[in-house]
Design an enzyme around this catalytic site. Sequence first.
Site, PDB file in Angstrom:
ATOM      1  N   GLY A 150       0.808  -1.215   0.000  1.00 24.59           N
ATOM      2  CA  GLY A 150       0.000   0.000   0.000  1.00 24.59           C
ATOM      3  C   GLY A 150       0.835   1.256   0.000  1.00 24.59           C
ATOM      4  CB  CYS A 151       1.420   3.721   2.659  1.00 27.59           C
ATOM      5  SG  CYS A 151      -0.346   4.080   2.914  1.00 27.59           S
TER       6      CYS A 151
END
Length: 209
Positions: A150-151
């Site tokens: 994700g991030c």
Amino acid sequence: MSQADLHANYVKAYNNRIGFGRKPALVLVDFVQAYFEPDSPLFAGVEAALESALRIRAAAREKKIPVILTGVVLHPSGLDGGRFFQKAKPLASFTAGNPLGAWPKGLEPFADEFVVTKQYPSAFFGTSLASMLTATGVDNVILTGLTTSGCVRASCVDAMSHGFITTVVRDACGDRHPAPHEANLFDMNAKYADVVSEAEILAFIEGLG
């Protein structure tokens, strides 16, 4: 194709290492309590990644390398999280004041470290991070954090897109499932960054003047 043929075909296209830069900065992406609290919807069991990141942070501080911590803070309505908040329901853990958004034990920011507050996956999107790093002459972003798929990945792509040599530390990244973790490390290493071990990054840091 066989697995060996698939690997050979991939390596033929993507098998380049860019190396390290002259002036690195260390970014710790979203190491917050939500990923370590068993009752949290975001619990991921990624203690080993945090321990690795803390060792790298200690080495970076010894060499006066800039350290940046990122976290997500959202309005109680979630409106500043836009479609990301609408899609990813566990982001409610990051509304202002929620204890799940706090730093885990051992990662409280030092006074000389920078904290970047974001509302979207990338540490760069909608923040001043790229401008700050450019202004201080940083040419190499060392990424650690959560989650890999994700991030961390979003920050990796943006770091490269902003012109930084990008290094992702495998041991200091974590995800709640090994399949997306490994797949995203593989892909980042192929196209956007060098993925290295904790030992490799510590050796690089130790060798800096």
